[in-house]
Design an enzyme around this catalytic site. Structure first.
Site, PDB file in Angstrom:
ATOM      1  N   CYS A 164       0.830  -1.209   0.000  1.00 20.95           N
ATOM      2  CA  CYS A 164       0.000   0.000   0.000  1.00 20.95           C
ATOM      3  C   CYS A 164       0.868   1.264   0.000  1.00 20.95           C
ATOM      4  O   CYS A 164       1.533   1.559   0.985  1.00 20.95           O
ATOM      5  CB  CYS A 164      -0.914  -0.061   1.236  1.00 20.95           C
ATOM      6  SG  CYS A 164      -1.726   1.483   1.649  1.00 20.95           S
TER       7      CYS A 164
ATOM      8  N   CYS B 186       0.097   3.852   2.666  1.00 21.20           N
ATOM      9  CA  CYS B 186       0.545   3.338   3.972  1.00 21.20           C
ATOM     10  C   CYS B 186       2.019   3.678   4.184  1.00 21.20           C
ATOM     11  O   CYS B 186       2.422   4.060   5.291  1.00 21.20           O
ATOM     12  CB  CYS B 186       0.357   1.828   4.060  1.00 21.20           C
ATOM     13  SG  CYS B 186      -1.354   1.275   3.943  1.00 21.20           S
TER      14      CYS B 186
END
Length: 107
Positions: free
Chosen positions: A31, A34
């Site tokens: 991600c 993230c």
């Protein structure tokens, strides 16, 4: 390191039973947002270590806890206090935004 890793197995002990607020980052290796959020949470963990614990839950490795809290989009950040989810933030945000959103638990 200013963050701790939390798993399905120790979530109760490290988050729910904590005596101070815990900021929990639900994330995954693949991600991009993230990865953008990670250093921001590290900084919060360092700057506010007396007030809060910052924990990270890898949703790929710990699907049970992610499912229990209905994580459908990452990064999702929850604040837990006294065993209850008390705040939520979704998406990568800069430090000043998270400090404002979580001010009640950082000051």
């Amino acid at each position: 390191m200013s963050t701790i890793d939390v798993t399905d197995q120790d979530f109760q002990e490290k988050v729910i039973d904590s005596d101070k607020p815990v900021i929990v980052d639900f994330w995954a290796v693949w991600c991009g947002p993230c990865r953008q959020l990670s250093p921001v949470l590290e900084e919060i963990g360092e700057k506010y270590s007396e007030k809060v614990t910052v924990a990270k839950v890898n949703v790929d490795d710990n699907p049970g806890i992610a499912a229990q809290y209905g994580i459908t989009s990452i990064p999702t950040v929850f604040v837990f206090q006294d065993g209850e989810k008390v705040a939520t933030s979704v998406g990568a945000k800069p430090l000043h935004v998270l400090e404002k959103e979580f001010a009640d638990y950082l000051n």
